[in-house]
Design an enzyme around this catalytic site. Sequence first.
Site, PDB file in Angstrom:
ATOM      1  N   LYS A 115      -2.206 -20.521  32.979  1.00 18.05           N
ATOM      2  CA  LYS A 115      -3.454 -20.844  32.459  1.00 18.05           C
ATOM      3  C   LYS A 115      -4.931 -20.594  33.283  1.00 18.05           C
ATOM      4  CE  LYS A 115      -6.370 -22.331  29.268  1.00 18.05           C
ATOM      5  NZ  LYS A 115      -6.322 -22.094  27.577  1.00 18.05           N
ATOM      6  N   THR A 117     -10.194 -20.740  19.005  1.00 16.31           N
ATOM      7  CA  THR A 117     -10.389 -21.922  19.683  1.00 16.31           C
ATOM      8  C   THR A 117      -9.996 -23.070  18.829  1.00 16.31           C
ATOM      9  OG1 THR A 117     -11.387 -22.767  21.746  1.00 16.31           O
ATOM     10  CG2 THR A 117     -12.646 -22.388  19.856  1.00 16.31           C
ATOM     11  N   GLU A 118      -8.960 -23.626  19.736  1.00 10.53           N
ATOM     12  CA  GLU A 118      -9.158 -25.464  19.761  1.00 10.53           C
ATOM     13  C   GLU A 118      -8.029 -25.197  18.074  1.00 10.53           C
ATOM     14  OE1 GLU A 118      -9.921 -28.678  20.739  1.00 10.53           O
ATOM     15  OE2 GLU A 118     -10.847 -26.653  22.237  1.00 10.53           O
ATOM     16  N   SER A 153     -12.169 -23.685  30.871  1.00  8.65           N
ATOM     17  CA  SER A 153     -13.395 -24.427  30.908  1.00  8.65           C
ATOM     18  C   SER A 153     -13.290 -25.954  30.586  1.00  8.65           C
ATOM     19  CB  SER A 153     -14.734 -23.436  30.678  1.00  8.65           C
ATOM     20  OG  SER A 153     -14.660 -22.975  29.263  1.00  8.65           O
ATOM     21  N   ASP A 195      -5.666 -28.275  29.278  1.00 11.21           N
ATOM     22  CA  ASP A 195      -4.543 -27.598  29.389  1.00 11.21           C
ATOM     23  C   ASP A 195      -3.465 -26.587  30.228  1.00 11.21           C
ATOM     24  OD1 ASP A 195      -5.628 -28.116  26.605  1.00 11.21           O
ATOM     25  OD2 ASP A 195      -6.757 -26.129  26.312  1.00 11.21           O
ATOM     26  N   LYS A 232      -2.732 -23.292  20.933  1.00 12.08           N
ATOM     27  CA  LYS A 232      -2.537 -22.509  22.360  1.00 12.08           C
ATOM     28  C   LYS A 232      -1.747 -22.905  22.973  1.00 12.08           C
ATOM     29  CE  LYS A 232      -6.066 -20.386  23.334  1.00 12.08           C
ATOM     30  NZ  LYS A 232      -7.015 -20.481  22.611  1.00 12.08           N
ATOM     31  N   THR A 233      -2.090 -24.274  23.573  1.00 12.10           N
ATOM     32  CA  THR A 233      -1.634 -25.358  24.415  1.00 12.10           C
ATOM     33  C   THR A 233      -0.386 -25.742  24.111  1.00 12.10           C
ATOM     34  OG1 THR A 233      -3.058 -25.000  26.117  1.00 12.10           O
ATOM     35  CG2 THR A 233      -1.404 -26.759  26.689  1.00 12.10           C
ATOM     36  N   THR A 234      -0.486 -26.358  22.929  1.00 10.18           N
ATOM     37  CA  THR A 234       0.306 -27.085  22.064  1.00 10.18           C
ATOM     38  C   THR A 234       1.522 -26.546  22.187  1.00 10.18           C
ATOM     39  OG1 THR A 234      -1.027 -29.065  21.483  1.00 10.18           O
ATOM     40  CG2 THR A 234       1.006 -28.381  20.409  1.00 10.18           C
ATOM     41  N   GLU A 264      -0.979 -17.902  29.048  1.00  6.92           N
ATOM     42  CA  GLU A 264      -1.965 -18.487  27.900  1.00  6.92           C
ATOM     43  C   GLU A 264      -3.155 -18.085  28.495  1.00  6.92           C
ATOM     44  OE1 GLU A 264      -4.124 -22.457  26.041  1.00  6.92           O
ATOM     45  OE2 GLU A 264      -1.578 -22.554  27.129  1.00  6.92           O
TER      46      GLU A 264
END
Length: 240
Positions: free
Chosen positions: A37, A11-12, A41, A54, A15-17, A116
């Site tokens: 997506k 996580t962090e 959460s 995201d 992925k979205t970037t 995603e």
Amino acid sequence: MARYFIAGTDTEIGKTTIAAGLLHAAARAGFTTLGAKPVASGCERTAEGLRNEDALALLGQSSLQLPYAAVNPYAFEPAIAPHLAAQEAGVALTVQALAQPMREVLAHQAGFALIEGAGGWRVPLAGGEYLSGLAVALELPVILVVGVRLGCINHALLTAEAIAADGLVLAGWVANVVDAQTSRLEENLATLSERLLAPCLGRVPRLPAATPDQVAAYLDLSKLERHCRLTALAERRAPR
């Protein structure tokens, strides 16, 4: 039509970037684009309802505009693991529940579509299921975002093994340098290139403002297309 599942080594790790950058690159190449997506959460309450940063970023890079609820059907406010957030909300978060709205998204037949995931590959759902089961149910090749920092080689290789064990194709991976001070950076990247049996679609450095157009400049979609074409050819030639 090109459609992929975006997974991450943790996580962090961006992925979205990277997903937003891929959508931007695809649009620049002339494709219609659509990102989704399915579960998120850490959403914020707005006048329109719960919204996830995201999911909004993916919508912003989608040339086919769908209602928010279509691309993020399960949105939860607490910034905790999705299955825990769903339990607290009294929602049974299953692969089947996620798969139907995502099939509807893919039915719009965008030239380049991304679904995603959340967190890493083995994110729990209800009933002993995992979010990786969604990629299996949709039969999507996987793009793996490797968050380049200490420990990323182990995380990347274990994730690649799990993807293969689930019967899915690792179509490509992206090195997202989340820690610019990573010791032996070049050696780490060389090891990943040697051991991950898929093309590296790009190496994205730590950027002051990682906008989709800036990220897209470091990505090469032609490698993705070539790998999937060769994989499909190999599968057709394989003995049954």
